[in-house]
Design an enzyme around this catalytic site. Structure first.
Site, PDB file in Angstrom:
ATOM      1  N   HIS A 313       0.848  -1.190   0.000  1.00 21.79           N
ATOM      2  CA  HIS A 313       0.000   0.000   0.000  1.00 21.79           C
ATOM      3  C   HIS A 313       0.877   1.231   0.000  1.00 21.79           C
ATOM      4  O   HIS A 313       1.942   1.231   0.620  1.00 21.79           O
ATOM      5  CB  HIS A 313      -0.928   0.016   1.232  1.00 21.79           C
ATOM      6  CG  HIS A 313      -2.082   0.929   1.070  1.00 21.79           C
ATOM      7  ND1 HIS A 313      -2.009   2.273   1.350  1.00 21.79           N
ATOM      8  CD2 HIS A 313      -3.326   0.701   0.597  1.00 21.79           C
ATOM      9  CE1 HIS A 313      -3.168   2.826   1.081  1.00 21.79           C
ATOM     10  NE2 HIS A 313      -3.990   1.906   0.615  1.00 21.79           N
ATOM     11  N   ASP A 370      -8.006  -5.423   0.214  1.00 19.31           N
ATOM     12  CA  ASP A 370      -8.568  -6.193  -0.891  1.00 19.31           C
ATOM     13  C   ASP A 370      -8.029  -7.607  -0.990  1.00 19.31           C
ATOM     14  O   ASP A 370      -8.476  -8.384  -1.830  1.00 19.31           O
ATOM     15  CB  ASP A 370      -8.368  -5.427  -2.207  1.00 19.31           C
ATOM     16  CG  ASP A 370      -9.346  -4.275  -2.269  1.00 19.31           C
ATOM     17  OD1 ASP A 370     -10.460  -4.451  -1.750  1.00 19.31           O
ATOM     18  OD2 ASP A 370      -8.998  -3.207  -2.789  1.00 19.31           O
TER      19      ASP A 370
END
Ligand code: CMC
Length: 435
Positions: A313, A370
């Site tokens: 991320h 996710d």
């Protein structure tokens, strides 16, 4: 306001200039470099905007090192445990949690806005049956301005609020319609007596196009609870690619439906909201636990374009707090629904091996939200190509909140970055027959 400044010195000319450091309530200060070009005749170079604060915002705060995510100051863990999605959408839009009456009124308004114009519904007939639902979503949301143009004055606060609630209300209807079209089933009308998540599941899976429940089991409380949680976790994430896109398009004065359609397009990519679909496709490709080391090696190989979808991320460098919540829910949903999903077992093996690997440790790559959301969506019978659409339904509350916030600014400068030009210098045109 602090008096701290940042001093910049040009090493050749020796010229110095001071820039004020703007203090945030939480997190890093931001150096106000707006006069940099006037002072030094240069720009700041920051592709990917990794260190650029593009706006001031009061909506969401992330501390990537500590794994903190706050919506309007409230920790995501507390909202996820106690709230229904509509409470969170209200909070993002209005800045405060609603009381009982405010929540009831908000729910009613959103339900009321869920219906779409019959002519808009017919849009779906124009799409090929195997069109990707995200393609339909971008197109249909973009065209909302063609149907609802009576409240399109972006300078009018009430018009803006109506547009925002209209998009939150209509998004599940449009999303479900895109799915129904892809499987050749008739459109299911939204229902006022169901809550946001129940209504969406009913529009997706009801076997009837009439206005009554015929498939009560599609509205199973465990599944509704899981969907509610996923929507809360995906509702906002400060200045990510799609939200920044919404703000950028909004800065031109474009109508809010066009802004959100642009946000949906940005979300679609596999590095952003498309990651949940990419995770399931990746797990299917890996197939069995024995193949995990091979795929981890591929992900580490810079000559191989393969990356572990759902890992890493831009902001979170220790863990993604949403992933921690979702991982637990994934276990609960699969256990309660008595689902034995080999892909979940495979995901656990992949996660375990990657987290032990020096490459992933050194680069601080952890499973993001996710990595697990797709497995829950799969348990909810949501097809893989709808996963990013699910993300879009939830993120609409964040997009419209950021759009509303940006429109409240007394003057919003049009978003217009500069560039480092590396093309040819000025040269003489050569006529075609002399080239
Ligand atoms: N697998 C393998 N290597 C990776 C991965 C990954 N998933 N993510 C980053 N790296 C490596 C990357 O190759 C780079 O290595 P090096 O420094 O040797 O060149 C290093 O880690 C830093 O990566 P980056 O691409 O510079 O980091 P970024 O902040 O620009 O990108 C990211 C963040 C999310 C785009 C990236 O981690 C990624 O592509 N992850 C997979 C896609 C994904 O899961 N996206 C969903 C994000 S969460 C949902 C949302 O909010 O949208």
């Amino acid at each position: 306001m602090s008096n701290d400044t940042l001093l910049i010195k040009h090493t050749v000319s020796g010229k110095e200039a001071e820039y004020p450091l703007l203090k945030g309530v939480l997190g890093a200060d931001s150096a106000d470099l707006r006069s940099l070009n006037k002072d030094f005749g240069c720009y700041s170079y920051d592709p990917g905007f990794t260190i650029t604060a593009s706006c001031k915002s009061k909506i969401t705060y992330i501390d990537g090192d500590k794994g903190i995510l706050l919506y309007r100051g409230y920790p995501i863990e507390q909202l996820a445990e106690h709230c229904e999605f509509m409470e969170v959408a209200y909070l993002l839009m209005n800045g405060e949690l609603p009381d009982v009456t405010q929540l009831r009124d908000f729910n009613e308004e959103i339900s009321d806005r869920a219906i779409i114009h019959e002519a808009l519904r017919k849009f779906f007939d124009g799409f090929h049956y195997d069109a990707h639902p995200m393609a339909m979503l971008v197109g249909v949301v973009g065209s909302l301005s063609a149907f609802y143009h009576s409240e399109l004055n972006v300078k009018d606060l009430e018009h803006r609020r109506i547009c925002a609630t209209r998009m939150i209300g209509k998004m599940p209807t449009i999303a479900a319609a895109s799915y129904r079209h892809s499987i050749g089933r008739p459109f299911v009308y939204p229902r006022m007596d169901l809550n946001y998540c129940e209504n969406f599941l009913n529009m997706m899976f009801s076997r009837s196009s009439q206005n009554y429940i015929d498939q009560q089991h599609y509205i199973d409380p465990t599944l509704v609870k899981a969907l509610n949680l996923l929507f809360i976790l995906h509702a906002d994430h400060e200045q990510n690619a799609s939200t920044s896109t919404v703000r950028l398009v909004g800065s031109t004065g474009a109508n809010p439906y066009a802004c959100v359609a642009a946000g949906i397009a940005a979300l679609w990519g596999p590095l952003h909201g498309g990651a949940n679909e990419a995770v399931l496709n990746m797990l299917a490709e890996i197939g069995v636990a024995e193949n995990v080391p091979k795929y981890i090696a591929k992900a580490k190989d810079h000559n191989d374009p393969f990356r572990l979808a759902g890992f890493g991320h831009r902001v979170y460098k220790n863990f993604d707090p949403r992933a921690i919540i979702i991982r637990k829910t994934c276990h609960e949903v699969l256990t309660k629904a008595s689902i034995n999903d080999p892909l979940f077992d495979l995901a656990l093996v992949l996660e375990e091996q990657a987290l032990k690997d020096e490459y992933f440790i050194e680069k601080k790559l952890y499973p993001n939200v996710d990595f697990y959301s797709g497995i829950i969506y799969k348990a909810l019978n949501i097809p893989v190509n709808m996963f990013t659409v699910m993300f879009a339904i939830a993120r609409t509350s964040g997009w419209v909140s950021h759009w509303l916030e940006s429109m409240e600014e007394s003057s919003i400068p049009i978003g217009r970055p500069r560039q480092l030009y590396l093309g040819p210098e000025t040269r003489e045109f050569i006529p075609i027959n002399e080239r």
